[in-house]
Design an enzyme around this catalytic site. Structure first.
Site, PDB file in Angstrom:
ATOM      1  N   SER A  61       0.790  -1.227   0.000  1.00 26.15           N
ATOM      2  CA  SER A  61       0.000   0.000   0.000  1.00 26.15           C
ATOM      3  C   SER A  61       0.825   1.282   0.000  1.00 26.15           C
ATOM      4  O   SER A  61       0.243   2.371  -0.071  1.00 26.15           O
ATOM      5  CB  SER A  61      -0.958   0.016   1.198  1.00 26.15           C
ATOM      6  N   LYS A  64       0.051   3.761  -2.686  1.00 28.03           N
ATOM      7  CA  LYS A  64      -0.984   4.785  -2.551  1.00 28.03           C
ATOM      8  C   LYS A  64      -0.383   6.183  -2.385  1.00 28.03           C
ATOM      9  O   LYS A  64      -1.100   7.185  -2.551  1.00 28.03           O
ATOM     10  CB  LYS A  64      -1.900   4.449  -1.380  1.00 28.03           C
ATOM     11  N   SER A 121      -6.477   2.940   4.150  1.00 22.84           N
ATOM     12  CA  SER A 121      -5.874   2.102   3.117  1.00 22.84           C
ATOM     13  C   SER A 121      -6.922   1.306   2.344  1.00 22.84           C
ATOM     14  O   SER A 121      -6.701   0.150   1.969  1.00 22.84           O
ATOM     15  CB  SER A 121      -4.829   1.154   3.723  1.00 22.84           C
ATOM     16  N   LYS A 223       2.903   6.455   5.257  1.00 23.37           N
ATOM     17  CA  LYS A 223       2.078   5.327   4.793  1.00 23.37           C
ATOM     18  C   LYS A 223       2.755   4.002   5.069  1.00 23.37           C
ATOM     19  O   LYS A 223       3.975   3.867   4.921  1.00 23.37           O
ATOM     20  CB  LYS A 223       1.824   5.444   3.285  1.00 23.37           C
TER      21      LYS A 223
END
Length: 385
Positions: A61, A64, A121, A223
Site C-alpha cells: 500500500s 498509494k 488504506s 504510509k
C-alpha cells in the site's frame, strides 16, 4: 545483494552441519535475511543510513503515495476539487481485499476518499479515486508511471493504484524516499491527512497501521503497506527540534518489528548516531536489473514460524526483556464521514410500455435519445471530527 547473501548463508549452514537436509538450510537462510532500510534528512536530502536501499521491492500500500500525488496534481490543476463525488464502480469493488464495507453506488467526496485511502488504506476507494481523476484505472496508472519517470524512480513501476500484489509492480526504498519527500514538500496543504490515526466510514472505523502516529512523538506520516510477497513496509516522516527525517523500512516481519525498527532509526538519527556520508538521496543507485525478494514463503506459509523466530532475534526491540523505542499511545487526529448512494444505470428499472405506446415507439424516434444522465445528489453537510 540480498539473494547473494541468502545463498551464502544457506551454503554456510549446510557446510557447518548444524542441521541436515535442504529444509534446515532454508531455516538458516530465513534467520539471517537483511531487508532494505533508509534514512535521509528530509530538508537537505542527505543520506544518513542506507541498507539495500536500491533493491527492488513490492510496494504493497505504499503505492498509494503515488495515487495521492496524482490526485493532488489534479486538484492543483482544477480538474477536480475536494467536493467532487467519488462513486464506487463495479471495477472498484472488484478488489481482492476490500475492507471498508462499501458497495457499488456508495459515494463520497474526493476529500473523504483521500482520507479513506491514506488512513484506512481502502483498496476499493483507491480505484474509485483513480477512475474519478483520470476516467479509467488504466489511464490513472499511466499517470503514475509518467510521474515515476519524472521523479527518476528507476526501480519503480506501477500496475494499479492501491498496491495489491502484481509481480510487475515494484519500488525501492530509495524511490519511495524520493516520492515521499516530493509529496510532503510540494503539497503541504494535505499533510493533515498523513497525520490522521483513524477514519470512520459510515460508522465503521479503520485504524491506520502506522503505529508511529500515536506512539512516536513528532511523527508526521506517511504510509504503511502489507502483502505477503512484500512483508510490512513503511515510509515515515518525523520531526524533532526543527529537524525533519524520512525513513523507509521494507519487508518487516511483524507490525512490531516495522514500528520498532523505524523508531530506532529515527532515534539514532536525531541523536547524531547516523551521520551524512556526503551522498545525496538522488545519487543513490538502484539495482534495477535484480528481481524483488518474494517474502511470501517466509511470511505466509509453514516456514513463517522459523523465519519470524530468526527475525525476532535480529530485531528484538519491543519484545519482553528488550528495550522499546515506542512511547505509550497518545491521542491523534481522526476523521469521519458518511457516504451516500448514487443509483447506477443498471439499478434503474426499465418501464414496460403500454401496447399503444409500443407502436408509437416503433414509428416515432425519441427526441431525448437512449442515454439517461444520472446526476449525483449533493452530499449533506456533516460535522467533522
Amino acid at each position: 545483494m540480498l539473494r547473494f547473501t541468502a545463498i551464502i548463508t544457506v551454503l554456510a549452514g549446510l557446510l557447518l552441519g548444524s542441521f541436515s537436509g535442504i529444509g534446515a538450510g532454508v531455516a538458516q537462510e530465513h534467520e539471517t535475511l537483511t531487508t532494505p532500510s533508509l534514512v535521509v534528512d528530509l530538508d537537505t536530502g542527505a543520506v544518513l543510513h542506507a541498507e539495500a536501499a536500491g533493491h527492488p521491492w513490492y510496494p504493497a500500500s505504499t503505492a498509494k503515495l503515488m495515487t495521492a500525488l496524482i490526485t493532488f496534481q489534479a486538484l492543483e490543476r482544477g480538474d477536480v476539487d475536494l467536493s467532487t463525488p467519488v462513486i464506487l464502480s463495479h471495477n472498484a469493488m472488484d478488489q481482492s481485499a476490500a475492507y471498508a464495507g462499501l458497495k457499488v453506488g456508495n459515494a463520497m467526496t474526493l476529500e473523504d476518499a483521500l482520507y479513506a485511502v491514506l488512513v484506512g488504506s481502502a483498496n476499493e476507494v483507491a480505484v474509485a479515486l483513480a477512475e474519478t481523476v483520470a476516467g479509467t484505472e488504466a489511464a490513472f496508472v499511466d499517470l503514475m508511471n509518467a510521474q515515476a519517470d519524472r521523479l527518476g524512480l528507476t526501480a519503480t513501476h506501477f500496475t494499479n493504484p492501491n498496491g495489491l500484489f502484481d509481480q510487475k509492480q515494484t519500488v525501492s526504498a530509495r524511490d519511495l524516499a524520493v516520492l515521499g519527500r516530493d509529496l510532503f514538500q510540494v503539497y503541504p496543504d494535505y499533510r493533515r491527512m498523513f497525520r490522521t490515526a483513524a477514519v470512520t466510514i459510515d460508522d465503521k472505523e479503520l485504524i491506520s497501521y502506522n503505529e508511529l502516529i500515536t506512539r512516536y512523538p513528532g511523527t508526521l506520516g506517511l504510509k504503511t503497506g502489507f502483502v505477503c510477497s512484500a512483508g510490512r513496509n513503511i515510509v515515515a516522516i518525523a520531526e524533532r527540534d526543527g529537524k525533519r527525517l524520512l525513513a523507509v523500512v521494507l519487508g518487516a516481519t511483524t507490525g512490531r518489528e516495522r514500528s520498532e525498527r523505524t523508531a530506532k532509526l529515527f532515534d539514532d538519527a536525531f541523536a547524531g548516531n547516523l551521520t551524512a556520508n556526503g551522498q545525496a538521496l538522488a545519487e543513490l543507485p538502484n539495482a534495477s536489473e535484480t528481481q524483488p525478494e518474494d517474502m511470501r514463503m517466509r511470511l505466509c506459509s509453514n516456514e513463517t514460524a522459523v523465519y519470524e523466530t530468526g527475525q525476532n532475534r535480529r530485531y528484538p526491540m519491543g519484545l519482553p526483556g528488550a528495550p522499546s523505542y515506542l512511547k505509550d499511545p497518545v491521542s491523534a487526529p481522526t476523521y469521519s464521514f458518511q457516504t451516500w448512494f448514487v443509483p447506477q444505470p443498471e439499478f434503474v428499472p426499465v418501464p414496460s410500455a403500454k401496447p399503444v405506446q409500443a407502436v408509437e415507439l416503433m414509428t416515432t424516434p425519441q427526441s431525448s435519445g437512449a442515454k439517461v444522465e444520472i446526476v449525483p445528489p449533493s452530499k449533506p453537510t456533516l460535522p467533522r471530527s
